[in-house]
Design a protein around this motif. Structure first.
Motif, PDB file in Angstrom:
ATOM      1  N   UNK A  58      40.147 -73.745   8.621  1.00 37.25           N
ATOM      2  CA  UNK A  58      38.885 -74.443   8.353  1.00 37.25           C
ATOM      3  C   UNK A  58      38.126 -73.755   7.226  1.00 37.25           C
ATOM      4  N   UNK A  59      38.034 -72.409   7.310  1.00 36.19           N
ATOM      5  CA  UNK A  59      37.328 -71.656   6.270  1.00 36.19           C
ATOM      6  C   UNK A  59      37.948 -71.898   4.894  1.00 36.19           C
ATOM      7  N   UNK A  60      39.275 -71.942   4.869  1.00 37.38           N
ATOM      8  CA  UNK A  60      39.983 -72.140   3.605  1.00 37.38           C
ATOM      9  C   UNK A  60      39.671 -73.522   3.034  1.00 37.38           C
ATOM     10  N   UNK A  61      39.678 -74.528   3.907  1.00 35.79           N
ATOM     11  CA  UNK A  61      39.393 -75.895   3.451  1.00 35.79           C
ATOM     12  C   UNK A  61      37.990 -75.971   2.870  1.00 35.79           C
ATOM     13  N   UNK A  62      37.023 -75.319   3.543  1.00 35.30           N
ATOM     14  CA  UNK A  62      35.641 -75.320   3.057  1.00 35.30           C
ATOM     15  C   UNK A  62      35.560 -74.625   1.686  1.00 35.30           C
ATOM     16  N   UNK A  63      36.223 -73.473   1.578  1.00 38.62           N
ATOM     17  CA  UNK A  63      36.182 -72.714   0.326  1.00 38.62           C
ATOM     18  C   UNK A  63      36.818 -73.505  -0.808  1.00 38.62           C
ATOM     19  N   UNK A  64      37.930 -74.167  -0.518  1.00 38.58           N
ATOM     20  CA  UNK A  64      38.607 -74.952  -1.568  1.00 38.58           C
ATOM     21  C   UNK A  64      37.743 -76.125  -2.023  1.00 38.58           C
ATOM     22  N   UNK A  65      37.060 -76.725  -1.055  1.00 37.12           N
ATOM     23  CA  UNK A  65      36.136 -77.816  -1.375  1.00 37.12           C
ATOM     24  C   UNK A  65      35.011 -77.298  -2.285  1.00 37.12           C
ATOM     25  N   UNK A  66      34.488 -76.096  -1.956  1.00 37.41           N
ATOM     26  CA  UNK A  66      33.434 -75.490  -2.772  1.00 37.41           C
ATOM     27  C   UNK A  66      33.931 -75.234  -4.191  1.00 37.41           C
ATOM     28  N   UNK A  67      35.168 -74.760  -4.325  1.00 37.68           N
ATOM     29  CA  UNK A  67      35.741 -74.516  -5.657  1.00 37.68           C
ATOM     30  C   UNK A  67      35.755 -75.813  -6.469  1.00 37.68           C
ATOM     31  N   UNK A  68      36.166 -76.901  -5.805  1.00 38.01           N
ATOM     32  CA  UNK A  68      36.210 -78.194  -6.519  1.00 38.01           C
ATOM     33  C   UNK A  68      34.822 -78.609  -6.989  1.00 38.01           C
ATOM     34  N   UNK A  69      33.819 -78.421  -6.076  1.00 37.36           N
ATOM     35  CA  UNK A  69      32.448 -78.810  -6.431  1.00 37.36           C
ATOM     36  C   UNK A  69      31.944 -77.977  -7.617  1.00 37.36           C
ATOM     37  N   UNK A  70      32.153 -76.672  -7.551  1.00 37.08           N
ATOM     38  CA  UNK A  70      31.682 -75.797  -8.637  1.00 37.08           C
ATOM     39  C   UNK A  70      32.375 -76.159  -9.955  1.00 37.08           C
ATOM     40  N   UNK A  71      33.649 -76.430  -9.882  1.00 33.45           N
ATOM     41  CA  UNK A  71      34.392 -76.783 -11.101  1.00 33.45           C
ATOM     42  C   UNK A  71      33.828 -78.039 -11.746  1.00 33.45           C
ATOM     43  N   UNK A  72      33.455 -78.999 -10.898  1.00 34.42           N
ATOM     44  CA  UNK A  72      32.859 -80.227 -11.426  1.00 34.42           C
ATOM     45  C   UNK A  72      31.546 -79.926 -12.139  1.00 34.42           C
ATOM     46  N   UNK A  74      30.602 -77.106 -13.442  1.00 30.89           N
ATOM     47  CA  UNK A  74      30.890 -76.364 -14.684  1.00 30.89           C
ATOM     48  C   UNK A  74      31.298 -77.327 -15.798  1.00 30.89           C
ATOM     49  N   UNK A  75      32.125 -78.285 -15.424  1.00 29.07           N
ATOM     50  CA  UNK A  75      32.584 -79.268 -16.409  1.00 29.07           C
ATOM     51  C   UNK A  75      31.406 -80.072 -16.985  1.00 29.07           C
ATOM     52  N   UNK A  76      30.524 -80.485 -16.066  1.00 27.78           N
ATOM     53  CA  UNK A  76      29.341 -81.241 -16.502  1.00 27.78           C
ATOM     54  C   UNK A  76      28.478 -80.412 -17.435  1.00 27.78           C
ATOM     55  N   UNK A  77      28.202 -79.159 -17.012  1.00 30.15           N
ATOM     56  CA  UNK A  77      27.369 -78.276 -17.842  1.00 30.15           C
ATOM     57  C   UNK A  77      27.992 -78.079 -19.227  1.00 30.15           C
ATOM     58  N   UNK A  78      29.316 -77.915 -19.264  1.00 29.80           N
ATOM     59  CA  UNK A  78      29.984 -77.680 -20.544  1.00 29.80           C
ATOM     60  C   UNK A  78      29.816 -78.886 -21.453  1.00 29.80           C
ATOM     61  N   UNK A  79      29.955 -80.087 -20.851  1.00 26.71           N
ATOM     62  CA  UNK A  79      29.791 -81.310 -21.655  1.00 26.71           C
ATOM     63  C   UNK A  79      28.385 -81.395 -22.203  1.00 26.71           C
ATOM     64  N   UNK A  80      27.398 -81.086 -21.321  1.00 30.04           N
ATOM     65  CA  UNK A  80      25.994 -81.132 -21.743  1.00 30.04           C
ATOM     66  C   UNK A  80      25.744 -80.173 -22.895  1.00 30.04           C
ATOM     67  N   UNK A  81      26.339 -78.989 -22.798  1.00 35.55           N
ATOM     68  CA  UNK A  81      26.126 -77.979 -23.833  1.00 35.55           C
ATOM     69  C   UNK A  81      26.574 -78.445 -25.200  1.00 35.55           C
TER      70      UNK A  81
END
Ligand SMILES: [Zn+2]
Length: 235
Positions: A58-72, A74-81
């Motif tokens: 369960x912890x791993x699934x939550x952490x992996x989900x968090x990684x996906x959210x953060x990556x998204x 980051x991608x948005x911020x990079x585009x904005x920049x």
């Protein structure tokens, strides 16, 4: 005087106690108990590892989900920049981006920790599971031997119980109640003779003659204040 039937009943209980004691101190009984405890411990460990593995999953699934959210993000911020010209705005965006990278770093560390613990659990799980069959086989072997030993003594035990049931019919209820109460408290024998007029036949405690006489006034027995056994007069 206590009824002879009661005393015979007591004697038979003594034999039952002896039979049980012999069985309990036999190697078969001891090994059976040892194997049982060991395999139970093994099973409990496996259950605990299972539960912890499920938590980690369960912890791993939550952490992996968090990684996906953060990556998204980051991608948005990079585009904005890419669209920003203003230095202040660029600096601000850069700061936000760095915050996201720091967070990503933390989550990745967490994932590593989960995976590391997962590996440890799987190693312990394998070691523990490998032990279990030997323990179960050991228990089964000694359990079979124990059952055999118990079956061997069963005829004598049944005989004693039948004899006791027959004796019970002639034993006074009041006396039998006293016997049961004291015997259930773990004392054996319950009924002991008065020795030389002043001594408990169980614990050998001397009592003043006057006190003994007073205790026996109007009844065939007295309770030993020292050991709790029931003293009867042997006349
Ligand atoms: Zn006593």
């Amino acid at each position: 005087m206590i009824q002879q039937e009661m005393l015979t009943y007591q004697q038979l209980d003594g034999e039952l106690n002896r039979i049980e004691r012999e069985l309990r101190k036999s190697d078969v009984f001891i090994q059976r108990r040892r194997y049982k405890a060991a395999s139970q411990e093994c099973e409990e460990t496996i259950a605990k590892l299972d539960a912890r593995a499920a938590e980690l999953k369960t912890q791993l699934a939550v952490a992996q989900q968090t990684v996906r959210q953060i990556s998204e993000v980051i991608e948005e911020h990079s585009k904005e920049m890419d669209t920003l010209q203003d230095v202040d705005e660029l600096n601000y965006m850069n700061k936000k981006l760095n915050e996201q990278f720091a967070e990503l770093n933390n989550v990745e560390k967490e994932i590593k920790r989960i995976l590391r613990e997962g590996e440890e659990i799987s190693k312990t799980f394998e070691e523990t599971s490998a032990k279990l069959p030997r323990l179960v086989a050991g228990y089964n072997k000694y359990n079979d031997e124990f059952n055999k030993a118990a079956a061997e003594i069963k005829p004598r035990v049944n005989q004693i119980r039948a004899q006791q049931a027959e004796l019970r019919k002639s034993i006074d209820d009041h006396i039998f109640d006293i016997y049961k109460k004291v015997a259930d408290g773990g004392l054996y024998p319950v009924f002991v003779p008065l020795e030389e007029g002043t001594r408990c036949g169980g614990c050998r405690m001397e009592m003043p003659k006057a006190a003994v006489d007073a205790q026996f006034a109007g009844k065939p027995y007295m309770r030993c204040e020292h050991c709790g056994r029931i003293i009867f007069k042997n006349d």
